[in-house]
Enzyme design. Structure first.
Site, short mmCIF file in Angstrom:
data_model
loop_
_atom_site.label_atom_id
_atom_site.label_comp_id
_atom_site.label_asym_id
_atom_site.label_seq_id
_atom_site.Cartn_x
_atom_site.Cartn_y
_atom_site.Cartn_z
N CYS A 27 -10.64 -31.81 -9.43
CA CYS A 27 -11.61 -32.54 -10.24
C CYS A 27 -11.03 -33.13 -11.52
CB CYS A 27 -12.79 -31.64 -10.59
SG CYS A 27 -12.35 -30.36 -11.77
N GLU A 68 7.90 7.81 19.54
CA GLU A 68 7.03 6.87 20.26
C GLU A 68 6.55 5.81 19.29
OE1 GLU A 68 4.45 10.07 21.08
OE2 GLU A 68 2.92 9.46 19.67
N LYS A 90 4.38 3.55 16.84
CA LYS A 90 3.20 3.75 16.02
C LYS A 90 2.33 2.51 16.20
CE LYS A 90 1.61 5.15 11.47
NZ LYS A 90 0.57 4.15 11.23
N LYS A 112 7.73 13.52 16.35
CA LYS A 112 6.99 14.78 16.29
C LYS A 112 7.90 15.91 16.77
CE LYS A 112 2.84 12.20 17.33
NZ LYS A 112 1.97 11.69 18.38
N TYR A 146 0.84 -1.19 0.00
CA TYR A 146 0.00 0.00 0.00
C TYR A 146 0.88 1.25 0.00
CZ TYR A 146 -3.27 3.56 1.61
OH TYR A 146 -4.00 4.71 1.72
N LYS A 178 8.56 3.80 9.32
CA LYS A 178 7.99 2.44 9.30
C LYS A 178 9.08 1.38 9.46
CE LYS A 178 3.52 2.96 8.27
NZ LYS A 178 2.96 2.25 7.16
S1 IVH Z 1 0.08 11.10 15.47
C1 IVH Z 1 -1.38 14.58 13.32
N1 IVH Z 1 1.09 9.09 16.84
O1 IVH Z 1 -1.32 6.35 12.60
C2 IVH Z 1 -0.81 13.24 13.49
N2 IVH Z 1 -0.48 8.62 15.16
O2 IVH Z 1 -0.77 6.64 9.80
C3 IVH Z 1 -1.79 12.26 13.86
N3 IVH Z 1 -1.05 6.26 14.96
O3 IVH Z 1 -4.01 8.49 11.99
C4 IVH Z 1 -1.30 11.03 14.39
N4 IVH Z 1 0.23 5.53 16.56
O4 IVH Z 1 -4.26 6.70 13.84
C5 IVH Z 1 0.27 9.48 15.87
N5 IVH Z 1 2.00 7.40 18.16
C6 IVH Z 1 1.19 7.79 17.19
C7 IVH Z 1 0.40 6.86 16.48
C8 IVH Z 1 -0.41 7.32 15.46
C9 IVH Z 1 -0.64 5.20 15.64
C10 IVH Z 1 -2.00 6.23 13.83
C11 IVH Z 1 -3.01 7.33 13.84
C12 IVH Z 1 -2.81 8.06 12.55
C13 IVH Z 1 -2.14 7.02 11.71
C14 IVH Z 1 -1.34 7.62 10.58
#
Ligand code: IVH
Length: 712
Positions: free
Chosen positions: A425, A123, A125, A306, A43, A330
């Protein structure tokens, strides 16, 4: 992506169009149906390709570009909620270099000096679904899923059952605050849930009905997005905060500060969140989290960085769907090496034959893998794999593991050949010109295809036999009570009563429902046979053209004979011959809907003796009703009409259908038998012929008047 420089504008535009459709399709599968078909890595590759093309051809960016959208518009029964602030998505990085590029971009955007540190947070994901919790007066008033980023679904009653989501906030919290984070299911809870669902189904007497989730993310989404919150109550969901939406006041000036405050309000802390002085430290944290990955209680698929200063976040803002101040780094797909023991063939519902690799079991990312898909013969050829080879395997996200490389071949081995017959078959396996898949031609006699075909046969738009659901079909099939559609009409009440869970009333009802369908109309009957490419419209078209089963079969028999008699001309290439043959068959079948593909499929079906037997057997049980399509008396009833030139208010097909409804025959060429010519602008030789033969000619408006008069 080196090829992008060589693409013409037309090629780029075509590819962008294709990508928009493809990405939208996968978004729907992932977000609405919780049933992804491709790996996250695949994807991401599509999304990156789209972005690269857009960067090279910015003037070709489409209004419906995936880069402007987040997820997909939610569907389904839950109420919609418009987010006070959009819920964003994240751009991805796949290498250390892309992470340092991200920090450099931040620097350039903010015009920071060399010495100025860019502090980041790092942090995990979490692989769940994001959810926004709105607290007003420190009370939870609304919970919503992300949806398309602008509009999500209302899951307020459901989140009451999610641990780590408090209903109220302490007095220290602001008056209005939206908490955003990830709803997820722990790996152990996911395994226990699947086991429980299976046990419950077994207890209820039907294991095959058990709902099983493919992975914790799907389980979390399926459990949260429930119309009936009581179902959510039985599912072990959790929540981790990663941000916020609208607020009346912010408790701190940094990402770290606000997250600390939120955690002090009673939310679960993200234990692996760390403040990093620079990119190098952030990358260290990435590696630390990657090492912990398989020991973490929940699935993660990367690390999110971030910018810590909120004033900088504010200035950086967002591009399209994602903030400039954050990025997701990723993890690469998890890989392992093992031996390919053998290649089996799986038969799909429509006869598609898929090669499946059987492997010496190996653990990939904490999961034991024994099978991998090989997709099709071309893929096996591309990988150059043969049974006995050492291979490298990859598991990305939730999809079936893939073989990515052939490592060594320690002894010479004969290349693997795709079987020429269906393993289930024994019917011929065929690959059509220009197609990648082999298919079983066994149709109605192939066991793997039979169950699905039986189901299709009784389905609503086919014979519509009520009370014969998939569970009954599968169990009857298993016990050899039901093997072909004809068997349905041989079922007896006694047979049913001997079975578990069938009582007098249900048995009588089913037998009555079956009896009621012993005189199917021709169009439904043709559709019910489940012939490849023959959908409802084509079936109706064939029924209209031939009227009765006898007339239809007479045409098919003659087409089969004629096809057998066709031979390639001297020196005619295979492809040319196939095209010419298909064209001739289309002419024989002679209806509007049937093109070359359908013509071959139809004739293939009836030319296969097993199918023919099954149809004959069926015809001994049912009496197919000739179809008389309602026609209206009109000026043209019984006449032959030819349409020529450009029609402006309707398509040629629609005009022909109108003619048929009025009892006329629409012909393709003008002859002495023609009664009327309808000519639009640009009509040429046919118009001349009509004049020569003294046939009346009218224009489109004249035709519309005839139609209106008949309908009046
Ligand atoms: S920040 C404005 N932090 O990943 C930024 N997202 O692929 C918004 N997600 O929509 C998200 N862990 O649902 C953030 N530690 C994390 C996350 C996280 C999972 C998800 C979230 C986001 C998606 C984006």
């Amino acid at each position: 992506m080196d090829d992008i420089a060589t693409l013409s504008e037309t090629e780029a535009a075509a590819e962008l169009e294709r990508l928009a459709a493809e990405i939208a399709h996968h978004n729907r599968l992932y977000h609405d149906q919780d049933a992804p078909e491709i790996s996250d890595a695949d994807y991401d590759a599509l999304v990156r390709r789209n972005l690269a093309l857009e960067a090279a051809f910015p003037h070709l960016i489409r209004a419906d570009s995936p880069s402007r959208q987040v997820g997909s518009i939610p569907s389904g029964p839950l109420a919609k909620v418009r987010h006070a602030r959009p819920m964003l998505s994240l751009d991805n990085a796949f290498s250390d270099e892309e992470v340092t590029d991200f920090v450099d971009r931040v620097r350039r955007f903010l015009r920071l000096g060399e010495e100025e540190p860019v502090v980041l947070t790092a942090e995990p994901k979490i692989d769940g679904l994001s959810c926004s919790l709105r607290y007003e007066g420190r009370k939870l008033v609304q919970a919503a899923t992300r949806g398309d980023g602008q509009v999500g679904e209302d899951v307020t009653p459901n989140v009451a059952f999610v641990s780590d989501i408090p209903q109220t906030l302490p007095d220290s919290a602001p008056d209005l605050f939206e908490i955003r984070g990830e709803v997820y299911m722990a790996k152990a809870d996911f395994a226990a849930l699947n086991a429980r669902l299976l046990a419950e189904a077994r207890e209820a007497g039907d294991e095959s009905k058990a709902r099983q989730f493919a992975n914790p993310r799907n389980a979390a989404a399926g459990s949260l997005r429930q119309k009936d919150a009581n179902v959510t109550a039985t599912r072990p969901l959790r929540f981790i905060v990663h941000g916020w939406g609208e607020y009346s006041e912010l408790p701190a000036e940094t990402q770290t500060g606000v997250m600390d405050a939120i955690e002090s309000w009673g939310f679960a802390p993200s234990t692996h969140r760390r403040k990093c002085a620079d990119a190098a430290e952030a990358l260290d944290q990435y590696r630390a989290i990657e090492r912990l990955r398989s020991d973490l209680p929940f699935d993660i698929d990367g690390v999110v960085y971030k910018v810590d200063r909120l004033d900088w976040q504010e200035r950086l803002g967002q591009v399209a769907r994602a903030p400039r101040w954050a990025i997701a780094h990723k993890f690469p797909p998890q890989q392992a090496e093992t031996t390919l023991e053998r290649i089996d063939i799986q038969v799909g519902r429509t006869g598609k034959l898929t090669p499946v690799a059987r492997l010496t079991p190996v653990t990939v990312g904490g999961v034991v893998v024994t099978n991998a898909t090989l997709h099709n013969a071309d893929e096996i050829e591309r990988l150059g794999v043969r049974p006995g080879d050492r291979i490298r395997l990859q598991r990305a996200g939730d999809v079936i593991p893939q073989i990515v490389a052939n490592l060594t071949r320690d002894e010479p081995r004969a290349p693997w050949v795709f079987p020429q017959v269906c393993p289930e078959c024994g019917s011929a396996a065929e690959r059509e010109l220009g197609e990648v898949d082999y298919r079983c031609t066994g149709g109605l006699i192939c066991p793997a295809q039979r169950v699905e075909r039986l189901r299709h046969f009784v389905s609503r738009h086919a014979l519509d036999i009520e009370g014969l659901g998939i569970t009954s079909i599968e169990s009857f099939f298993h016990d050899k009570l039901l093997e072909t559609p004809a068997d349905i009409f041989r079922l007896s009440k006694d047979q049913l009563l001997k079975r578990e869970r069938w009582a007098e009333l249900s048995a009588t009802n089913l037998i009555n429902a079956i009896d009621a369908k012993r005189t199917p109309p021709l169009d439904r009957f043709l559709f019910a046979l489940g012939i490849r490419h023959v959908g409802e419209v084509t079936a109706r078209d064939l029924a209209r053209r031939y009227g009765s089963m006898d007339a239809f079969l007479a045409m098919i028999n003659s087409a089969i004979e004629q096809r057998e008699a066709m031979v390639p001309a001297v020196g005619e290439p295979d492809g040319k011959f196939a095209t010419r043959q298909a064209k001739e068959l289309v002419a024989i079948i002679d209806t509007q809907q049937v093109g070359p593909e359908v013509a071959q499929a139809l004739i293939d079906f009836f030319a296969e003796p097993h199918n023919r037997d099954a149809v004959d057997d069926l015809l001994a049980q049912v009496e197919v009703q000739p179809v008389v399509f309602e026609t209206r008396a009109s000026k043209v009833s019984g006449k032959t009409v030819v349409f020529t030139g450009k029609l402006e208010t309707m398509s040629r097909d629609e005009a022909k259908a109108q003619a048929e409804r009025l009892g006329a025959k629409a012909a393709g060429s003008v002859s002495a038998k023609t009664d009327l010519v309808v000519a639009g602008p640009g009509a040429g030789s046919k118009l001349k012929q009509a004049a020569a033969l003294d046939i009346p000619v009218i224009d489109e408006a004249g035709w519309a008047a005839i139609v209106a008069e008949a309908n009046a």
